[in-house]
Design a protein around this motif. Structure first.
Motif, short mmCIF file in Angstrom:
data_model
loop_
_atom_site.label_atom_id
_atom_site.label_comp_id
_atom_site.label_asym_id
_atom_site.label_seq_id
_atom_site.Cartn_x
_atom_site.Cartn_y
_atom_site.Cartn_z
N PHE A 84 0.85 -1.19 0.00
CA PHE A 84 0.00 0.00 0.00
C PHE A 84 0.89 1.24 0.00
CE2 PHE A 84 -2.90 -3.18 1.53
CZ PHE A 84 -4.15 -2.76 1.10
N PRO A 85 0.46 2.30 -0.67
CA PRO A 85 1.26 3.53 -0.68
C PRO A 85 1.17 4.29 0.64
CG PRO A 85 -0.76 3.86 -1.92
CD PRO A 85 -0.73 2.41 -1.51
N ASP A 86 2.21 5.08 0.90
CA ASP A 86 2.17 5.93 2.08
C ASP A 86 0.94 6.83 2.02
OD1 ASP A 86 4.50 4.82 2.98
OD2 ASP A 86 5.75 6.58 2.66
N LYS A 134 8.30 6.42 8.78
CA LYS A 134 7.99 6.62 10.21
C LYS A 134 7.79 5.28 10.93
CE LYS A 134 4.81 9.17 13.23
NZ LYS A 134 3.66 10.09 13.25
N TYR A 135 7.17 4.32 10.25
CA TYR A 135 6.85 3.04 10.88
C TYR A 135 7.64 1.88 10.26
CZ TYR A 135 2.91 5.87 12.46
OH TYR A 135 2.13 6.87 12.99
N ALA A 136 8.88 2.14 9.88
CA ALA A 136 9.71 1.12 9.22
C ALA A 136 9.85 -0.14 10.08
CB ALA A 136 11.09 1.70 8.89
N GLY A 142 1.57 2.10 11.14
CA GLY A 142 1.32 2.52 12.50
C GLY A 142 -0.07 2.02 12.88
N PHE A 143 -0.23 1.60 14.11
CA PHE A 143 -1.48 0.98 14.55
C PHE A 143 -2.11 1.77 15.69
CE2 PHE A 143 1.24 -2.31 12.82
CZ PHE A 143 0.40 -3.05 12.02
N ALA A 144 -3.43 1.64 15.80
CA ALA A 144 -4.15 2.27 16.91
C ALA A 144 -5.42 1.48 17.21
CB ALA A 144 -4.51 3.71 16.58
#
Length: 179
Positions: A84-86, A134-136, A142-144
């Motif tokens: 998926f793209p950033d 940022k989430y490499a 990134g999760f929430a």
């Protein structure tokens, strides 16, 4: 003396602007997920549907779930683009599943034995935010996890990426696009 007064006024003005912006956005750092810093995206309930599913965990959970995507995520799904793209964001809204006696009464006439289920109370809402830099360390995501608008604790968020590892071949995303 005028210089000190001017500096105090400037500092007070800056503090006021920062406080106003935090209040105006409706979210503070306390509203961010631990580890990843993900906040609830504004307007996510208006995003397009990716898929709907049901989760049954023996004796623990019976949920109806809807996955929604922002425009970037939807375009990637439609084009079959992996990774998926950033900028892609996927939301997963979870509710309890409850029987609907009202629907059953209506449906049982023409369709005897029908059982209808509808959403019950909200369980939580989860987000995956794609930012490969940022989430490499977590596959670019990134999760929430939020319950009643508040993020879950650190221990809960430590389980996010390991849970998604089995879906590595689909860029750590379980949900497949429903045609």
């Amino acid at each position: 003396m005028k210089r000190i007064a001017f500096l105090l006024l400037a500092a007070a003005t800056l503090a006021g602007i920062v406080a106003y912006r935090a209040h105006a956005s409706g979210q503070s750092d306390a509203d961010s997920s631990p580890i990843y810093g993900v906040k609830i995206p504004a307007g996510y309930r208006d995003w397009k549907i990716i898929a709907v599913d049901q989760l049954l965990l023996a004796g623990k959970s019976d949920q109806l779930r809807a996955q929604l995507g922002n425009d970037i995520a939807i375009q990637a799904y439609r084009e079959g683009k992996l990774p998926f793209p950033d900028g892609a964001i996927i939301a997963a809204i979870h509710w309890t599943r409850v029987p609907s006696e009202a629907n059953d009464k209506v449906l049982n006439g023409p369709f005897p034995g029908t059982q209808s289920f509808v959403i019950g109370s909200p369980v939580n809402v989860q987000f995956m935010v794609k930012d490969s830099k940022k989430y490499a360390a977590s596959g670019g995501w990134g999760f929430a996890d939020f319950k009643n608008g508040k993020p879950g604790d650190m221990a809960l968020h430590e389980t996010c990426f390991p849970c998604h590892t089995p879906a590595k071949d689909h860029d750590y995303v379980f949900t497949h696009y429903a045609p």
